[in-house]
Design a protein around this motif. Sequence first.
Motif, short mmCIF file in Angstrom:
data_model
loop_
_atom_site.label_atom_id
_atom_site.label_comp_id
_atom_site.label_asym_id
_atom_site.label_seq_id
_atom_site.Cartn_x
_atom_site.Cartn_y
_atom_site.Cartn_z
N UNK A 25 0.30 9.31 -14.40
CA UNK A 25 -0.49 8.26 -15.03
C UNK A 25 -0.26 6.87 -14.50
N UNK A 26 0.82 6.67 -13.74
CA UNK A 26 1.11 5.37 -13.13
C UNK A 26 0.49 5.30 -11.74
N UNK A 27 0.10 4.08 -11.32
CA UNK A 27 -0.47 3.88 -10.00
C UNK A 27 0.44 2.91 -9.23
N UNK A 28 0.98 3.40 -8.13
CA UNK A 28 1.82 2.58 -7.27
C UNK A 28 1.05 2.30 -5.98
N UNK A 29 0.85 1.03 -5.66
CA UNK A 29 0.02 0.67 -4.53
C UNK A 29 0.79 -0.20 -3.53
N UNK A 30 0.54 0.06 -2.26
CA UNK A 30 0.99 -0.81 -1.17
C UNK A 30 -0.26 -1.34 -0.48
N UNK A 31 -0.32 -2.66 -0.28
CA UNK A 31 -1.54 -3.30 0.20
C UNK A 31 -1.21 -4.25 1.34
N UNK A 32 -2.03 -4.21 2.37
CA UNK A 32 -1.97 -5.22 3.44
C UNK A 32 -3.33 -5.89 3.52
N UNK A 33 -3.32 -7.21 3.65
CA UNK A 33 -4.57 -7.96 3.68
C UNK A 33 -4.47 -9.09 4.71
N UNK A 34 -5.45 -9.17 5.60
CA UNK A 34 -5.57 -10.28 6.55
C UNK A 34 -6.72 -11.16 6.07
N UNK A 35 -6.46 -12.47 5.92
CA UNK A 35 -7.45 -13.33 5.32
C UNK A 35 -7.61 -14.63 6.10
N UNK A 36 -8.83 -15.20 5.97
CA UNK A 36 -9.19 -16.48 6.56
C UNK A 36 -9.63 -17.40 5.43
N UNK A 37 -8.95 -18.54 5.29
CA UNK A 37 -9.33 -19.53 4.29
C UNK A 37 -10.03 -20.70 4.97
N UNK A 38 -11.16 -21.11 4.37
CA UNK A 38 -12.02 -22.12 4.98
C UNK A 38 -12.10 -23.36 4.10
#
Length: 272
Positions: free
Chosen positions: A122-135
């Motif tokens: 019932x638990x959700x364990x997540x690993x996330x990678x994100x590349x972002x551009x801020x303008x």
Amino acid sequence: MRGSRALLVVLGLLGTGTAWAADVDLTELKASSPVPYYSAPSWSVVGSVTPNFTDNALFSRDNRRSDFFYEPDVSVRLDGNLTDDLSYRLYARAQYDAFSREKDGNAAVARMGARLTENWEGWRFSAIYEHRYDFDGIYRDLAFTSDDVMGSVARDFRVNNVTLSPLLLLTYRFSDLAEARRWRFDALLGIEVKLDPKWSIVSTPLFEAFWFTDGLNRGRQDQIYSADIGLKYSFASNVSLTTTVLYEARESNVMVRRYRDLRIGPRLDFAF
């Protein structure tokens, strides 16, 4: 002169922290609907459109200005399962804030990411990678680029007509702008009370803490407290309209970064 002004705008953006409400998106961090591991991946387009009123458009302690702003947020996703319990998501996402009068508040972000989620009892364990551009402005001048590495744990609890969705999230941001590098911790609780099949009362109280590590922001520590309440109407399982009142307060060991903000407005959510 232009470079100095751009830097001030960037630092002002970093001071807001939650200008992008969808940076911590409960639905984004939920697992996809379970599918057999041998099924083909599925594409979807998910987003929201939010016209809002704010009484502090520039997230300022002393120079408060009221304004209306428009915030579209659209993602393209590819979801699939590696096993019965391990799912993945690849996505590209774009969003921006466009203010009616206070154009200095205009900003945009584009990001690409990947997420792995393990479902365990019932638990959700997540690993996330994100590349972002801020303008600076609406996709006008690139202010900085970042790489976010995140870990989260979440679960849904249902009691009669009430769903509680707690989420804990820890992020470190690597960036080509020293002032943007920081640790961030988020704790939030999604609450939905179903009144009938169409109507719900919703709320997402939120706490955020920031520890900046480099540049002019080295040693800065911020805390954000946010509370909201809204009324949600579901046109269909994939389209809903929520009208929300949100109050947000930022505390900081850098006095100029402290502020208060009230936001009111409807949000149209869709998924196809």
